[in-house]
Design a protein around this motif. Structure first.
Motif, mmCIF file in Angstrom:
data_model
loop_
_atom_site.group_PDB
_atom_site.id
_atom_site.type_symbol
_atom_site.label_atom_id
_atom_site.label_comp_id
_atom_site.label_asym_id
_atom_site.label_seq_id
_atom_site.Cartn_x
_atom_site.Cartn_y
_atom_site.Cartn_z
ATOM 1 N N THR A 1 -0.432 5.725 -4.834
ATOM 2 C CA THR A 1 -0.770 7.146 -4.689
ATOM 3 C C THR A 1 -2.085 7.256 -3.924
ATOM 4 N N THR A 2 -2.458 8.484 -3.602
ATOM 5 C CA THR A 2 -3.705 8.711 -2.866
ATOM 6 C C THR A 2 -4.908 8.216 -3.660
ATOM 7 N N ASN A 3 -4.951 8.528 -4.946
ATOM 8 C CA ASN A 3 -6.058 8.057 -5.789
ATOM 9 C C ASN A 3 -6.093 6.539 -5.858
ATOM 10 N N GLU A 4 -4.927 5.924 -5.957
ATOM 11 C CA GLU A 4 -4.877 4.461 -6.017
ATOM 12 C C GLU A 4 -5.326 3.849 -4.687
ATOM 13 N N LEU A 5 -5.000 4.498 -3.580
ATOM 14 C CA LEU A 5 -5.455 4.022 -2.270
ATOM 15 C C LEU A 5 -6.976 4.121 -2.138
ATOM 16 N N ILE A 6 -7.537 5.176 -2.713
ATOM 17 C CA ILE A 6 -8.996 5.324 -2.698
ATOM 18 C C ILE A 6 -9.641 4.197 -3.499
ATOM 19 N N LYS B 1 0.821 -1.211 0.000
ATOM 20 C CA LYS B 1 0.000 0.000 0.000
ATOM 21 C C LYS B 1 0.855 1.261 0.000
ATOM 22 N N GLN B 2 2.037 1.178 0.597
ATOM 23 C CA GLN B 2 2.905 2.357 0.683
ATOM 24 C C GLN B 2 3.398 2.807 -0.693
ATOM 25 N N SER C 1 -9.315 0.957 -1.506
ATOM 26 C CA SER C 1 -10.260 0.929 -0.394
ATOM 27 C C SER C 1 -11.680 0.648 -0.880
ATOM 28 N N HIS D 1 -2.536 8.611 -13.039
ATOM 29 C CA HIS D 1 -2.951 7.349 -12.438
ATOM 30 C C HIS D 1 -4.473 7.212 -12.526
#
Length: 151
Positions: A9-14, A5-6, A17, A144
């Motif tokens: 990117t923020t969008n990919e984490l969204i 997860k690290q 999730s 991304h």
């Protein structure tokens, strides 16, 4: 190459999730299904199809044997020919062995469920991360995929 997860990117984490919420297995739901454990529903929910079908088949054999016992021995033994007692008690033995086997299996499953659900969800997360990373455009790291662009 395995990503964590690290590395997202923020969008990919969204996206990760969102997809995890849709597809992950719930331990609470698995335990609720375990209450009907002799049917193997909890195993089918966790995509353990073969053992779920085996549990269901074992339950059906047990249930049919029990019904056969009731029919052969009868509620009132004066109405039934006593020659049916032996097959009736064989059916009762089969039902009892099936019940004991399924009960032990369900107790073991109650202990194993947290690990099974955790393993399922970890494998799902790794698969989704690999899919997200594979969708990254080549050459432009700023472009991304965002929410809704991942299936």
């Amino acid at each position: 190459m395995q990503f964590g997860k690290q590395n997202l990117t923020t969008n990919e984490l969204i996206v990760l999730s969102s997809e995890m919420r849709k597809r992950e297995k719930s331990l609470v739901l698995a335990y609720l299904m375990l209450l009907m454990g002799h049917l193997g529903i909890h195993r089918l929910y966790l995509k353990r199809t073969v053992s779920g079908i085996i549990q269901l088949a074992l339950f059906l054999v047990m249930f049919i044997s029990y019904i056969l016992f009731i029919v052969l021995v009868g509620i009132d033994d004066t109405l039934v020919d006593s020659s049916l007692y032996i097959p009736g008690f064989i059916a009762a033995g089969i039902a009892l062995v099936g019940f004991i086997a399924l009960t032990i299996w369900v107790i073991v499953d109650a202990c194993l469920l947290p690990g099974i659900v955790r393993s399922w969800n970890n494998n799902l997360e790794q698969t989704l991360i690999a899919q997200i990373v594979a969708l990254r455009p080549v050459g432009n790291p700023e472009n991304h995929p965002g929410p809704g662009q991942f299936n």
